[in-house]
Design a protein around this motif. Sequence first.
Motif, PDB file in Angstrom:
ATOM      1  N   VAL A 113     -13.480  14.333 -14.033  1.00 30.74           N
ATOM      2  CA  VAL A 113     -13.889  12.936 -14.043  1.00 30.74           C
ATOM      3  C   VAL A 113     -12.949  12.168 -13.127  1.00 30.74           C
ATOM      4  O   VAL A 113     -11.844  12.617 -12.824  1.00 30.74           O
ATOM      5  N   SER A 114     -13.399  11.048 -12.667  1.00 28.34           N
ATOM      6  CA  SER A 114     -12.582  10.065 -11.947  1.00 28.34           C
ATOM      7  C   SER A 114     -11.737  10.702 -10.841  1.00 28.34           C
ATOM      8  O   SER A 114     -12.258  11.404  -9.983  1.00 28.34           O
ATOM      9  N   GLY A 115     -10.411  10.520 -10.871  1.00 30.92           N
ATOM     10  CA  GLY A 115      -9.567  10.989  -9.783  1.00 30.92           C
ATOM     11  C   GLY A 115      -9.621  12.482  -9.554  1.00 30.92           C
ATOM     12  O   GLY A 115      -9.433  12.947  -8.416  1.00 30.92           O
ATOM     13  N   ILE A 204     -18.750  20.882 -11.883  1.00 25.26           N
ATOM     14  CA  ILE A 204     -19.507  19.902 -12.665  1.00 25.26           C
ATOM     15  C   ILE A 204     -18.781  18.562 -12.559  1.00 25.26           C
ATOM     16  O   ILE A 204     -17.628  18.440 -12.983  1.00 25.26           O
ATOM     17  N   TYR A 205     -19.455  17.566 -11.993  1.00 26.19           N
ATOM     18  CA  TYR A 205     -18.919  16.207 -11.909  1.00 26.19           C
ATOM     19  C   TYR A 205     -19.484  15.404 -13.079  1.00 26.19           C
ATOM     20  O   TYR A 205     -20.695  15.432 -13.329  1.00 26.19           O
ATOM     21  N   ALA A 206     -18.617  14.702 -13.802  1.00 21.53           N
ATOM     22  CA  ALA A 206     -19.052  14.013 -15.017  1.00 21.53           C
ATOM     23  C   ALA A 206     -18.905  12.497 -14.889  1.00 21.53           C
ATOM     24  O   ALA A 206     -17.876  11.999 -14.431  1.00 21.53           O
ATOM     25  N   VAL A 207     -19.961  11.786 -15.296  1.00 24.38           N
ATOM     26  CA  VAL A 207     -19.951  10.328 -15.380  1.00 24.38           C
ATOM     27  C   VAL A 207     -20.587   9.954 -16.719  1.00 24.38           C
ATOM     28  O   VAL A 207     -20.906  10.823 -17.520  1.00 24.38           O
ATOM     29  N   ILE A 208     -20.760   8.653 -16.964  1.00 30.67           N
ATOM     30  CA  ILE A 208     -21.458   8.225 -18.167  1.00 30.67           C
ATOM     31  C   ILE A 208     -22.510   7.187 -17.821  1.00 30.67           C
ATOM     32  O   ILE A 208     -22.443   6.521 -16.789  1.00 30.67           O
ATOM     33  N   ALA A 271     -13.493   2.711 -11.986  1.00 27.57           N
ATOM     34  CA  ALA A 271     -12.702   2.338 -13.161  1.00 27.57           C
ATOM     35  C   ALA A 271     -12.840   0.871 -13.557  1.00 27.57           C
ATOM     36  O   ALA A 271     -12.474   0.494 -14.671  1.00 27.57           O
ATOM     37  N   LEU A 272     -13.349   0.014 -12.661  1.00 27.88           N
ATOM     38  CA  LEU A 272     -13.512  -1.407 -12.978  1.00 27.88           C
ATOM     39  C   LEU A 272     -14.932  -1.746 -13.401  1.00 27.88           C
ATOM     40  O   LEU A 272     -15.280  -2.919 -13.518  1.00 27.88           O
ATOM     41  N   GLY A 398     -14.168   8.119 -17.544  1.00 31.32           N
ATOM     42  CA  GLY A 398     -12.883   7.791 -18.134  1.00 31.32           C
ATOM     43  C   GLY A 398     -12.900   6.497 -18.915  1.00 31.32           C
ATOM     44  O   GLY A 398     -11.996   6.237 -19.718  1.00 31.32           O
ATOM     45  N   LEU A 399     -13.910   5.669 -18.726  1.00 25.82           N
ATOM     46  CA  LEU A 399     -14.044   4.438 -19.489  1.00 25.82           C
ATOM     47  C   LEU A 399     -14.501   4.703 -20.916  1.00 25.82           C
ATOM     48  O   LEU A 399     -14.502   3.802 -21.747  1.00 25.82           O
TER      49      LEU A 399
END
Length: 536
Positions: A113-115, A204-208, A271-272, A398-399
């Motif tokens: 995730v993220s970075g 695997i790239y993860a987002v929400i 992240a924002l 990550g949020l």
Amino acid sequence: MHPQIYINVFMFARIIHDPASPPEMSASEPQESGEVRIGHSLNTNEEEFVARRRNTVLQCLQKFNIRCSQDKVPNIALLGSGGGQRAMVALLESLVQLDKAGLLDCILYLSGVSGSTWCMASLYQEPDWSTKLETVKDKIIERLSGPGVSWTDKLTKLKNYYMKDSFSLTDLWAVLFVTSYVKEIDEQTLTDQRDQHTKDPYPIYAVIDKQCKRREEGDPWFEITPHEAGYSLTGAFVETSSFGSQFDNGSKKKLQPEMDMLYLQAVCSSALADGEATWKWIKAISIPEIKSALDKMKQDDTGGNTSRTTQQPFVEDECYQELMNLVDADPSTLVEATRSALPNLSGGQKTADKGKKTVRCVAQRIWGRNYNFLHNMTDESVPAALLQKETRDFIDAGLLINSPYFSVLRKERNIDLIIALDFSDGDPFTTLREAAKTCKKLNIPFPEVDVPSKEGKKPKDFYVFKGQNAPTVIHIPLFNVVNCGEKPGDWRKKYGILKGPYDAEMITEVMEVAGKNISNNIEKLLEQIRAVAEAK
């Protein structure tokens, strides 16, 4: 991160006056059916990839005298948490050390995730990167230590993004924020890469899903692989090349170009994208900084000559006042601005309408907006909340939970061992505890997490958690008492995720710390790998 980056984010989209043609799909790109797949089974292509990779894992285990049959090879997943550039470089060095120890070929899945996705994207540019990792590492570090992307290239890329149906703040984030850290514009796609990594772990790239996170309905966990994108726990997927295209009742209605790797990194690291952070950053921009940024753009647009030119109308005097208005405005003013033409912009009403696109994104905090491939479907196995809206917004995982546990906890992936590298800010066990708590709520097998509270500030470098009928979880905090002495918190502060791009010395220091976490614990890793192999 530097405020200057945010200045550029909100400056650029307001100064693009001349529309460009939408990017076209290359005739050489694979033609996909674009159909939606509802079901929990793995994609056929992923199954084939995993079957081949398991042969590599088996050969790797045999080198360490870990005996198991072909059908009993343990499935091992390596997870990289969020953490900005420190996550990027720390994950890179962790993989290098696993490779040096001969254990990289034990890894079946690599998820981030993220970075951490910045590292993954850099690695998967290179075909079969795991066979030449030291060379690939040197190439990445050289790039990160270099001058970065020119303003001209950023502007050209932003103009491309600006013409998309689903333009959002994530496109600005990609061009002005992500490029400042990764120092490149990566225009490859996952489809371009998927046949180039026969010797690497499956990525695997993860987002929400932002709407699911806020309303606590539906399935927020969303994964993107070289073959499919979709909701991990619901079991609703679309071919990755078609993710972002417009769908109606499961059929493709309007083709959109596949997202490139720069945009993917921006979605993963936005992240924002939740709460009030976007507006707070706008309000924090000072007028002198805005003027400095405008002057810089004028110089770049005119080759150092700040006088106005009719050939390069990217920066206009009227635009400066609009930026001032944007900074001084309150949210209600911005919302109202989306309902009427913006004044004082050269180019007439057409330009004003174009300008409204960016103001609307700021006012409504639109991040990661894409067409919803489940729109208007009728399937009782899919939560109704996912079927209704024509668009969905995807943001930094990550949020919610700062590690991609739920991408590898899909029952069908049958993971036996999770190696979780934690690069988070704050308490290094928060992500792990949240994952355990969520798993308990969703009846997903996961070991109990019991860590003394005092270790939140002074963690060790290696933890193992086990449970009945659950995967073993190895948890490795980046900064700990073993590699940082008695004050790992000082290291977290020094290398905070809101710092600007690291210089060469900072990159080296973070990589040294991350590398020790692996090299100091090779025997412990082997012990747990052997244990899960024997248990199967």
